[in-house]
Design an enzyme around this catalytic site. Structure first.
Site: not given
Ligand code: C5P
Length: 401
Positions: A209, A338
């Site tokens: 990404n 979230k």
């Molecule tokens: O759900 P999303 O990816 O948008 O959430 C973002 C937050 O969750 C960020 O703080 C990211 O570091 C964390 N995250 C995580 N493990 C994942 C996906 C996102 O800790 N597999």
């Protein structure tokens, strides 16, 4: 005043002021510091290693070539262990070798191999101190980020009067205390994840990404500046480790990041998940480069990655958890969602896709926590990170009260 659990490496070079460094070890330990002493060969003509060993309660190293000591805590481990390196006394010779980047003995090698801030307490005859060569070397070391403490002026062991006396042990101790700052996160262990994750498809392709890692690195820098002991878990980025960050662990995939974060968080007070963790990974990673099949579509099956934040929040003993949410629309709703779903203490949300967020120097954040929120308007990521750290420190104190 405290130095509890602070790890200080004391380098002693060969000057008569070495006798004062014995007292210094005692005074540092009074405040709870862990002290390890490394001596040059010349220093041992002034004070015996056994003296420092007894005072520090730790083995003293005098050579790079001590096989037994290298097998116990090798010089690279020692360099990583140190949070501060103080050379006291620092002779004209050790100052010259450090300025030139020599690594011809243990002390100089440790200074090159360590990310810890370097403090020098010069001690020498006033004529030597005034020599332009010494002053030029110190100017070089200051340019490289070293801090020079003293020297004081007065009567010298050789009978001269003038500048070149090493500062007193209590003055050196206070300088080290001040170096850790009375920052908002002083004494706390903070883990920050940053950057993207790459999920391999085959040996040459991956799913990644657009995260540059800049925001997470800025948060790590701000937390270190606020006095925290910072561990930075970094995805594949080409950014230099910020000054003051004690440990950096480089990872590639989400699974590797999870392992590194969980391990670091076992001892942490605060975790800031600024990494853009990939949500999915290919079910099969091809051992060889996938060949193009002309005229046919390629279907990749993806498996869900573990949610690192959620796995931390599920633990009974967990750090204060801060997540990031990069959203393209309806930011407040998704961010609050979230916060709840992942069991976080705070979430920092930003709108991406309007010239903000990924790969840019600027950003803007809105922070949400249970019962409150704060708007951090558009500015550079370093400033934003400092503001974020201030809010995290405040909420952390409330949560622990
Ligand atoms: O759900 P999303 O990816 O948008 O959430 C973002 C937050 O969750 C960020 O703080 C990211 O570091 C964390 N995250 C995580 N493990 C994942 C996906 C996102 O800790 N597999």
């Amino acid at each position: 005043m405290s130095l509890a659990h602070r790890r200080i490496l004391l380098g002693v070079s060969g000057g008569i002021a070495a006798y004062k460094s014995c007292e210094l070890v005692r005074r540092l330990r009074d405040l709870g510091a862990e002290v390890r002493v490394v001596m040059t060969g010349s220093a041992t003509h002034f004070v015996g290693a056994a003296t420092f060993q007894a005072l520090s309660g730790q083995p003293v190293r005098t050579s790079l070539w001590d096989e037994q000591a290298e097998a116990a805590m090798g010089h690279i481990e020692l360099a990583r262990w140190a949070e501060r390196i103080l050379i006291a006394p620092a002779t004209a010779d050790v100052i010259a070798r450090l300025a030139q980047g020599h690594a011809d003995d243990l002390i100089t090698t440790l200074c090159l191999a360590s990310a810890a801030p370097l403090y020098l307490a010069p001690a020498m005859n006033q004529q030597m101190w005034a020599h332009p060569a010494v002053q030029a070397n110190l100017a070089t070391l200051r340019r490289h980020g070293a801090t020079v403490l003293g020297p004081a002026a007065g009567e010298q062991a050789c009978g001269d009067v003038g500048s070149g006396r090493m500062l007193e042990p209590l003055e050196l101790r206070d300088a080290l205390v001040a170096s850790f700052g009375h920052g908002e996160l002083a004494g706390l262990k903070v883990v920050v994840s940053a950057g993207p994750t790459f999920e391999d498809i085959d040996p040459v392709r991956f799913i990644g990404n657009r995260s540059s890692g800049k925001m997470g690195f800025a948060v790590a820098a701000a937390a270190a500046a606020a006095g925290a002991q910072v561990t930075l878990v970094a995805g594949p980025v080409s950014l230099a480790t910020p000054q003051g960050v004690m440990q950096r662990i480089d990872v590639r995939s989400a699974a590797q990041m999870q392992v590194a974060v969980l391990e670091a968080c076992a001892q942490a007070d605060i975790y800031v998940g600024a990494a853009a963790v990939g949500d999915y990974r290919p079910v099969c990673v091809a051992g060889q480069k996938l060949k193009k099949q002309a005229g046919a579509d390629l279907v990749l099956q993806l498996a869900e990655n573990p949610d690192i934040l959620a796995s931390l929040s599920a633990q009974s003993k967990r750090p204060f958890l801060v997540g990031f949410a990069a959203e393209t629309h309806d930011v407040a709703n998704y961010a609050r969602g979230k916060l709840e779903r992942k069991g976080l203490d705070m979430i920092a949300a930003n709108q991406v896709g309007e010239g903000l967020g990924f790969e840019t120097a600027d950003n803007a954040l809105t922070l949400y926590w249970h019962g409150g929120e704060a708007e951090l308007p558009r500015t550079d990521k370093a400033t934003l990170a400092r503001q974020l750290v201030t809010h995290v420190a405040e909420r952390y104190k409330v949560a622990r009260a």
